[in-house]
Design a protein around this motif. Structure first.
Motif, PDB file in Angstrom:
ATOM      1  N   TRP A  37     -12.908   4.943 -10.613  1.00  0.00           N
ATOM      2  CA  TRP A  37     -12.317   3.661 -10.970  1.00  0.00           C
ATOM      3  C   TRP A  37     -12.874   2.613 -10.024  1.00  0.00           C
ATOM      4  O   TRP A  37     -13.066   2.873  -8.848  1.00  0.00           O
ATOM      5  N   VAL A  38     -13.119   1.417 -10.551  1.00  0.00           N
ATOM      6  CA  VAL A  38     -13.690   0.346  -9.745  1.00  0.00           C
ATOM      7  C   VAL A  38     -12.753  -0.851  -9.788  1.00  0.00           C
ATOM      8  O   VAL A  38     -12.405  -1.334 -10.869  1.00  0.00           O
ATOM      9  N   GLY A  39     -12.339  -1.297  -8.599  1.00  0.00           N
ATOM     10  CA  GLY A  39     -11.519  -2.496  -8.484  1.00  0.00           C
ATOM     11  C   GLY A  39     -12.383  -3.634  -7.973  1.00  0.00           C
ATOM     12  O   GLY A  39     -13.146  -3.461  -7.024  1.00  0.00           O
ATOM     13  N   THR A  40     -12.292  -4.784  -8.634  1.00  0.00           N
ATOM     14  CA  THR A  40     -13.108  -5.920  -8.247  1.00  0.00           C
ATOM     15  C   THR A  40     -12.200  -7.050  -7.787  1.00  0.00           C
ATOM     16  O   THR A  40     -11.342  -7.509  -8.544  1.00  0.00           O
ATOM     17  N   LEU A  41     -12.408  -7.480  -6.534  1.00  0.00           N
ATOM     18  CA  LEU A  41     -11.586  -8.561  -6.005  1.00  0.00           C
ATOM     19  C   LEU A  41     -12.459  -9.601  -5.333  1.00  0.00           C
ATOM     20  O   LEU A  41     -13.593  -9.330  -4.958  1.00  0.00           O
ATOM     21  N   THR A  42     -11.917 -10.798  -5.202  1.00  0.00           N
ATOM     22  CA  THR A  42     -12.613 -11.885  -4.539  1.00  0.00           C
ATOM     23  C   THR A  42     -12.052 -12.029  -3.136  1.00  0.00           C
ATOM     24  O   THR A  42     -10.834 -12.177  -2.960  1.00  0.00           O
ATOM     25  N   ASN A  43     -12.926 -11.968  -2.142  1.00  0.00           N
ATOM     26  CA  ASN A  43     -12.488 -12.098  -0.759  1.00  0.00           C
ATOM     27  C   ASN A  43     -12.136 -13.549  -0.432  1.00  0.00           C
ATOM     28  O   ASN A  43     -12.723 -14.475  -0.999  1.00  0.00           O
ATOM     29  N   PRO A  44     -11.220 -13.741   0.521  1.00  0.00           N
ATOM     30  CA  PRO A  44     -10.993 -15.095   1.014  1.00  0.00           C
ATOM     31  C   PRO A  44     -12.223 -15.541   1.807  1.00  0.00           C
ATOM     32  O   PRO A  44     -13.084 -14.721   2.145  1.00  0.00           O
ATOM     33  N   LYS A  45     -12.314 -16.832   2.121  1.00  0.00           N
ATOM     34  CA  LYS A  45     -13.457 -17.334   2.889  1.00  0.00           C
ATOM     35  C   LYS A  45     -13.519 -16.704   4.275  1.00  0.00           C
ATOM     36  O   LYS A  45     -14.586 -16.467   4.809  1.00  0.00           O
ATOM     37  N   ALA A  46     -12.381 -16.452   4.861  1.00  0.00           N
ATOM     38  CA  ALA A  46     -12.289 -15.807   6.178  1.00  0.00           C
ATOM     39  C   ALA A  46     -10.880 -15.251   6.331  1.00  0.00           C
ATOM     40  O   ALA A  46      -9.961 -15.644   5.617  1.00  0.00           O
ATOM     41  N   GLY A  47     -10.713 -14.320   7.258  1.00  0.00           N
ATOM     42  CA  GLY A  47      -9.390 -13.753   7.519  1.00  0.00           C
ATOM     43  C   GLY A  47      -9.355 -12.268   7.211  1.00  0.00           C
ATOM     44  O   GLY A  47     -10.391 -11.592   7.196  1.00  0.00           O
ATOM     45  N   PHE A  48      -8.155 -11.783   6.952  1.00  0.00           N
ATOM     46  CA  PHE A  48      -7.956 -10.362   6.691  1.00  0.00           C
ATOM     47  C   PHE A  48      -7.519 -10.138   5.260  1.00  0.00           C
ATOM     48  O   PHE A  48      -6.858 -10.980   4.657  1.00  0.00           O
ATOM     49  N   VAL A  49      -7.870  -8.970   4.732  1.00  0.00           N
ATOM     50  CA  VAL A  49      -7.425  -8.566   3.403  1.00  0.00           C
ATOM     51  C   VAL A  49      -6.574  -7.312   3.560  1.00  0.00           C
ATOM     52  O   VAL A  49      -6.984  -6.352   4.215  1.00  0.00           O
ATOM     53  N   SER A  50      -5.389  -7.344   2.982  1.00  0.00           N
ATOM     54  CA  SER A  50      -4.516  -6.174   2.942  1.00  0.00           C
ATOM     55  C   SER A  50      -4.620  -5.571   1.552  1.00  0.00           C
ATOM     56  O   SER A  50      -4.824  -6.290   0.563  1.00  0.00           O
ATOM     57  N   LEU A  51      -4.504  -4.250   1.467  1.00  0.00           N
ATOM     58  CA  LEU A  51      -4.650  -3.555   0.191  1.00  0.00           C
ATOM     59  C   LEU A  51      -3.450  -2.662  -0.087  1.00  0.00           C
ATOM     60  O   LEU A  51      -2.877  -2.075   0.835  1.00  0.00           O
ATOM     61  N   ARG A  52      -3.108  -2.562  -1.356  1.00  0.00           N
ATOM     62  CA  ARG A  52      -2.059  -1.640  -1.778  1.00  0.00           C
ATOM     63  C   ARG A  52      -2.586  -0.907  -3.005  1.00  0.00           C
ATOM     64  O   ARG A  52      -3.169  -1.510  -3.904  1.00  0.00           O
ATOM     65  N   ALA A  53      -2.420   0.417  -3.024  1.00  0.00           N
ATOM     66  CA  ALA A  53      -2.857   1.245  -4.143  1.00  0.00           C
ATOM     67  C   ALA A  53      -1.721   2.153  -4.578  1.00  0.00           C
ATOM     68  O   ALA A  53      -0.960   2.651  -3.743  1.00  0.00           O
ATOM     69  N   ALA A  54      -1.617   2.357  -5.885  1.00  0.00           N
ATOM     70  CA  ALA A  54      -0.573   3.240  -6.407  1.00  0.00           C
ATOM     71  C   ALA A  54      -1.093   4.007  -7.608  1.00  0.00           C
ATOM     72  O   ALA A  54      -1.794   3.448  -8.453  1.00  0.00           O
ATOM     73  N   VAL A  55      -0.753   5.293  -7.641  1.00  0.00           N
ATOM     74  CA  VAL A  55      -0.962   6.144  -8.806  1.00  0.00           C
ATOM     75  C   VAL A  55       0.376   6.843  -9.002  1.00  0.00           C
ATOM     76  O   VAL A  55       0.853   7.546  -8.101  1.00  0.00           O
ATOM     77  N   ALA A  56       0.991   6.619 -10.140  1.00  0.00           N
ATOM     78  CA  ALA A  56       2.339   7.131 -10.397  1.00  0.00           C
ATOM     79  C   ALA A  56       2.468   8.618 -10.070  1.00  0.00           C
ATOM     80  O   ALA A  56       1.672   9.434 -10.526  1.00  0.00           O
ATOM     81  N   GLY A  57       3.448   8.945  -9.237  1.00  0.00           N
ATOM     82  CA  GLY A  57       3.727  10.322  -8.878  1.00  0.00           C
ATOM     83  C   GLY A  57       2.758  10.947  -7.899  1.00  0.00           C
ATOM     84  O   GLY A  57       2.887  12.111  -7.555  1.00  0.00           O
ATOM     85  N   VAL A  58       1.744  10.175  -7.435  1.00  0.00           N
ATOM     86  CA  VAL A  58       0.733  10.735  -6.545  1.00  0.00           C
ATOM     87  C   VAL A  58       0.689   9.997  -5.213  1.00  0.00           C
ATOM     88  O   VAL A  58       0.782  10.608  -4.156  1.00  0.00           O
ATOM     89  N   VAL A  59       0.535   8.675  -5.261  1.00  0.00           N
ATOM     90  CA  VAL A  59       0.397   7.911  -4.026  1.00  0.00           C
ATOM     91  C   VAL A  59       0.888   6.481  -4.232  1.00  0.00           C
ATOM     92  O   VAL A  59       0.798   5.930  -5.331  1.00  0.00           O
ATOM     93  N   ASP A  60       1.443   5.923  -3.188  1.00  0.00           N
ATOM     94  CA  ASP A  60       1.805   4.505  -3.127  1.00  0.00           C
ATOM     95  C   ASP A  60       1.581   4.114  -1.681  1.00  0.00           C
ATOM     96  O   ASP A  60       2.391   4.425  -0.816  1.00  0.00           O
ATOM     97  N   GLN A  61       0.439   3.502  -1.403  1.00  0.00           N
ATOM     98  CA  GLN A  61       0.057   3.248  -0.017  1.00  0.00           C
ATOM     99  C   GLN A  61      -0.330   1.790   0.182  1.00  0.00           C
ATOM    100  O   GLN A  61      -1.030   1.204  -0.642  1.00  0.00           O
ATOM    101  N   THR A  62       0.115   1.236   1.310  1.00  0.00           N
ATOM    102  CA  THR A  62      -0.210  -0.137   1.678  1.00  0.00           C
ATOM    103  C   THR A  62      -0.887  -0.129   3.042  1.00  0.00           C
ATOM    104  O   THR A  62      -0.421   0.532   3.964  1.00  0.00           O
ATOM    105  N   VAL A  63      -1.982  -0.875   3.152  1.00  0.00           N
ATOM    106  CA  VAL A  63      -2.686  -1.017   4.427  1.00  0.00           C
ATOM    107  C   VAL A  63      -2.782  -2.514   4.726  1.00  0.00           C
ATOM    108  O   VAL A  63      -3.514  -3.241   4.043  1.00  0.00           O
ATOM    109  N   ILE A  64      -2.001  -2.963   5.697  1.00  0.00           N
ATOM    110  CA  ILE A  64      -2.044  -4.350   6.125  1.00  0.00           C
ATOM    111  C   ILE A  64      -3.277  -4.545   7.013  1.00  0.00           C
ATOM    112  O   ILE A  64      -3.548  -3.730   7.883  1.00  0.00           O
TER     113      ILE A  64
END
Length: 71
Positions: A37-64
């Motif tokens: 699976w490929v997720g396509t996102l646009t980065n901000p001009k500068a700073g940090f990007v936090s990510l959250r991923a979920a697959v029902a019944g398998v994983v729900d993870q957030t990385v600040i």
């Protein structure tokens, strides 16, 4: 960003990104690309990007501050 879901049996993952340390989240479009699976996102001009991923019944993870974007 490429996401593999080996234990999910091919289930489509849900992805979100945040550029304000997780205060607000924006859905990231996810499409099938080859054997992953490929997720396509646009980065901000500068700073940090936090990510959250979920697959029902398998994983729900957030990385600040998953990664930094430099000018």
């Amino acid at each position: 960003m490429t996401v593999t879901t080996g234990r999910a049996g091919g289930a489509r993952p849900k992805l979100w990104a945040s550029s304000d340390e997780g205060r607000t989240w924006k859905a990231v479009p996810v499409t099938r690309g080859g054997g992953a699976w490929v997720g396509t996102l646009t980065n901000p001009k500068a700073g940090f990007v936090s990510l959250r991923a979920a697959v029902a019944g398998v994983v729900d993870q957030t990385v600040i501050r998953a990664y930094a974007v430099h000018r």
